[in-house]
Scaffold this motif. Structure first.
Motif, PDB file in Angstrom:
ATOM      1  N   GLY A 115     -40.470 -30.560  24.821  1.00  0.00           N
ATOM      2  CA  GLY A 115     -40.003 -30.313  26.187  1.00  0.00           C
ATOM      3  C   GLY A 115     -38.942 -29.234  26.223  1.00  0.00           C
ATOM      4  O   GLY A 115     -38.909 -28.400  27.142  1.00  0.00           O
ATOM      5  N   GLU A 116     -38.066 -29.209  25.218  1.00  0.00           N
ATOM      6  CA  GLU A 116     -37.027 -28.181  25.152  1.00  0.00           C
ATOM      7  C   GLU A 116     -37.626 -26.804  24.851  1.00  0.00           C
ATOM      8  O   GLU A 116     -37.135 -25.779  25.341  1.00  0.00           O
ATOM      9  N   ILE A 117     -38.706 -26.796  24.062  1.00  0.00           N
ATOM     10  CA  ILE A 117     -39.413 -25.537  23.798  1.00  0.00           C
ATOM     11  C   ILE A 117     -39.982 -24.979  25.102  1.00  0.00           C
ATOM     12  O   ILE A 117     -39.880 -23.780  25.399  1.00  0.00           O
ATOM     13  N   ASP A 118     -40.591 -25.867  25.889  1.00  0.00           N
ATOM     14  CA  ASP A 118     -41.135 -25.456  27.188  1.00  0.00           C
ATOM     15  C   ASP A 118     -40.030 -24.937  28.099  1.00  0.00           C
ATOM     16  O   ASP A 118     -40.197 -23.931  28.801  1.00  0.00           O
ATOM     17  N   PRO A 129     -41.811 -29.507  33.046  1.00  0.00           N
ATOM     18  CA  PRO A 129     -42.183 -29.887  31.679  1.00  0.00           C
ATOM     19  C   PRO A 129     -41.024 -30.480  30.880  1.00  0.00           C
ATOM     20  O   PRO A 129     -41.230 -31.365  30.045  1.00  0.00           O
ATOM     21  N   LEU A 130     -39.793 -29.995  31.118  1.00  0.00           N
ATOM     22  CA  LEU A 130     -38.637 -30.550  30.398  1.00  0.00           C
ATOM     23  C   LEU A 130     -38.436 -32.015  30.756  1.00  0.00           C
ATOM     24  O   LEU A 130     -38.304 -32.869  29.874  1.00  0.00           O
ATOM     25  N   PHE A 182     -48.664 -30.129  34.662  1.00  0.00           N
ATOM     26  CA  PHE A 182     -50.065 -30.304  34.265  1.00  0.00           C
ATOM     27  C   PHE A 182     -50.466 -29.261  33.233  1.00  0.00           C
ATOM     28  O   PHE A 182     -51.190 -29.564  32.281  1.00  0.00           O
ATOM     29  N   LEU A 183     -50.012 -28.023  33.423  1.00  0.00           N
ATOM     30  CA  LEU A 183     -50.366 -26.949  32.493  1.00  0.00           C
ATOM     31  C   LEU A 183     -49.946 -27.280  31.066  1.00  0.00           C
ATOM     32  O   LEU A 183     -50.708 -27.097  30.112  1.00  0.00           O
ATOM     33  N   CYS A 197     -43.775 -26.594  43.886  1.00  0.00           N
ATOM     34  CA  CYS A 197     -45.215 -26.462  43.608  1.00  0.00           C
ATOM     35  C   CYS A 197     -45.458 -26.148  42.134  1.00  0.00           C
ATOM     36  O   CYS A 197     -46.353 -26.724  41.503  1.00  0.00           O
ATOM     37  N   LYS A 198     -44.658 -25.230  41.580  1.00  0.00           N
ATOM     38  CA  LYS A 198     -44.841 -24.864  40.179  1.00  0.00           C
ATOM     39  C   LYS A 198     -44.330 -25.954  39.245  1.00  0.00           C
ATOM     40  O   LYS A 198     -44.799 -26.073  38.117  1.00  0.00           O
ATOM     41  N   LEU A 199     -43.363 -26.748  39.707  1.00  0.00           N
ATOM     42  CA  LEU A 199     -42.917 -27.891  38.905  1.00  0.00           C
ATOM     43  C   LEU A 199     -44.106 -28.813  38.644  1.00  0.00           C
ATOM     44  O   LEU A 199     -44.321 -29.276  37.515  1.00  0.00           O
TER      45      LEU A 199
END
Length: 519
Positions: free
Chosen positions: A109-112, A455-456, A317-318, A310-312
């Motif tokens: 998650g931190e990488i993302d 993602p985080l 999902f991505l 929206c992008k969150l």
């Protein structure tokens, strides 16, 4: 304005080497329509390759962090995923340090977050830079740099690197170079295409996002059997090759090839599609729009904040859908990592349909905000049903995933394309052609911050409960829709008034543009 204008003109009218060679061989100038087709194809491939490299991490995530001892179970032979059985490299079942430790999910998650955080910050600077430099060069550097650092992440496998900070650094650099992509491709397309059916055309063109996600998923999943490093190396090589093609062939605007208008069409044959989004104005008006000035354009702030949420949802999902699928029993069975990656592409297939549908509906209604809000509110029950019933059977999972992808990606695609173009050509800019990249970067940059947060948070929340993750996603979709409430109400009121008032009172502006002009 003497020498600076002359230097600017010289920079803008330099033809790409590939076009010069083509014209030399052909013996005549390349046509306007041919350039439009070339721009569409190259920008489509460019951003599809960006997303292909971005998607890789989500496919490899389950290999780096197996998380649980689920084993590799396979579907009955009548299911299409069966052909992937046995493709996993069993030596990878123990994961890859440091991601196979107890806190491995949080580290991923931190990488993302690192990737998307740098991407979001870089987006603001890239948009500002894109209105001031040659977009072809900026896009080429971004693509080759992305390819280099994506492959370098995978090289950690070959060189047996287990340092978290190495992988963190590679992802941050990849995010920085990726930030140049979106403002550049939107600005180039905006230079070549007019306002006719903008939502539908950009909805179709925006399929590059889902095509990139799908191709990235399939390539990464196919490469896993050779070692997860190849899942990064192959997309990295591909985007670098596309970047070189862009350098050789991409004309960033009609001036580059010496065409002020389509000389190959008679005046009676021209349509809005042959007119750039922004009319060419005098050099005195071609001052690049400032960052604060762009934020003050009516409509930019609410749509930018809406895109944050929206992008969150979309990026959660991505980055996590394949991981979620492989760790969730569907019909009482678990999918392998490769099979989960293949199945997750159906979310992006739904996204293609959603983007086109949202663009077409918004064109038909002349109401961007109403369309976007309708999709985001509809995504809430779709997310709920996917979480509750997606594990019942593979059929239910496929159907619900497709619908969810359509409703989640529809407004995301609409806002990042047609809405950004609407606002980047706002009447307050007086036709300034050096604002589109900045406005696009502000909207998508703000959205990318949400893409980093989602993602985080998922990395931490999923360790406790996936139901809590879906609750977060539903709440985000709700907030996204509510942020557009004022614009939706204004669009509805304008629609009602336009039916009562004579047609000429609204002029030739679409309703959505009329709303955006309000203070």
């Amino acid at each position: 304005m003497g020498s600076s204008s002359h230097q600017k003109g010289r920079m803008c009218t330099k033809k790409p080497l590939g076009i010069q060679l083509f014209e030399c061989v052909q013996g005549s100038p390349i046509s306007f329509r041919s350039c439009q087709a070339l721009v569409l194809v190259l920008t489509f491939l460019s951003y599809a390759s960006y997303h292909a490299t971005r998607k890789t991490t989500s496919i490899v995530k389950s290999v780096l962090d197996p998380k649980t001892n689920l084993g590799i179970l396979h579907w009955p032979s009548h299911l299409y995923l069966q052909n992937l059985k046995g493709s996993e490299n069993n030596t990878l079942s123990s994961g890859w340090a440091p991601f196979n430790a107890k806190d491995g999910t949080a580290l991923l998650g931190e990488i993302d977050l690192a990737f998307l955080g740098v991407y979001a910050i870089g987006m603001f600077f890239a948009g500002h830079l894109g209105d001031r430099v040659d977009l072809r060069i900026l896009l080429t550097i971004g693509m080759i740099g992305t390819g280099l650092f994506t492959a370098a992440f995978g090289a950690g496998y070959w060189f047996n690197i287990h340092s978290f900070y190495y992988f963190l650094g590679m992802q941050m650099m990849a995010g920085l170079f990726q930030s140049s992509g979106w403002p550049s491709v939107v600005a180039v397309v905006g230079n070549w295409f007019g306002k006719s059916k903008r939502g539908l055309i950009m909805g179709i063109w925006n399929a590059h996002t889902s095509v990139g996600n799908i191709s990235g998923s399939l390539i990464a999943a196919a490469m896993l059997k050779y070692g997860w490093s190849w899942s990064f190396a192959v997309p990295g090589i591909m985007i670098a090759l596309v970047g070189l093609t862009v350098f050789l062939l991409l004309p960033v605007n009609p001036d580059v090839i010496g065409i002020q208008e389509d000389l190959h069409l008679k005046d009676s044959e021209k349509t809005d599609m042959d007119t750039p989004l922004l009319e060419r104005r005098s050099e005195a008006k071609e001052k690049a729009v400032g960052f604060i000035e762009a934020w003050r354009i009516p409509g930019v702030a609410p749509f930018a904040l809406c895109l944050f949420f929206c992008k969150l949802v979309a990026y959660t999902f991505l980055y996590w859908l394949p991981f979620y699928i492989s760790h969730t029993a569907i019909g009482g069975q678990y999918l392998s990592d490769s099979s989960a990656g293949v199945l997750s592409t159906l979310f992006d297939v739904g996204g293609v349909v959603g983007g086109i549908l949202a663009g077409h509906i918004s064109d038909h209604l002349d109401a961007r905000a109403l369309t976007a809000a309708s999709f985001t509110f509809s995504a809430i029950p779709a997310l709920f049903f996917y979480r509750i019933y997606g594990s019942v059977s593979l059929t239910w999972n496929i159907v619900l995933m497709f619908i969810t992808g359509m409703l989640v990606n529809g407004p995301y695609a609409l806002i990042t394309t047609a809405v950004s173009a609407d606002l980047g050509t706002h009447s307050s800019l007086n036709g300034n052609s050096r604002a589109l990249a900045t406005v696009t970067a502000i909207i998508d940059g703000t959205g990318s911050i949400g893409a980093a947060v989602g993602p985080l948070l998922t990395g931490y929340i999923s360790a406790r409960s996936w139901s809590a993750v879906f609750t977060m996603l539903m709440a985000s979709a709700l907030v996204a829709g509510l942020l557009l409430t004022r614009l939706v109400v204004a669009e509805v009121v304008a629609k009602m008034e336009s039916r009562r008032a004579p047609a000429h009172t609204a002029g030739d502006l679409p309703v959505s543009t009329t709303i955006m002009d309000e203070p």
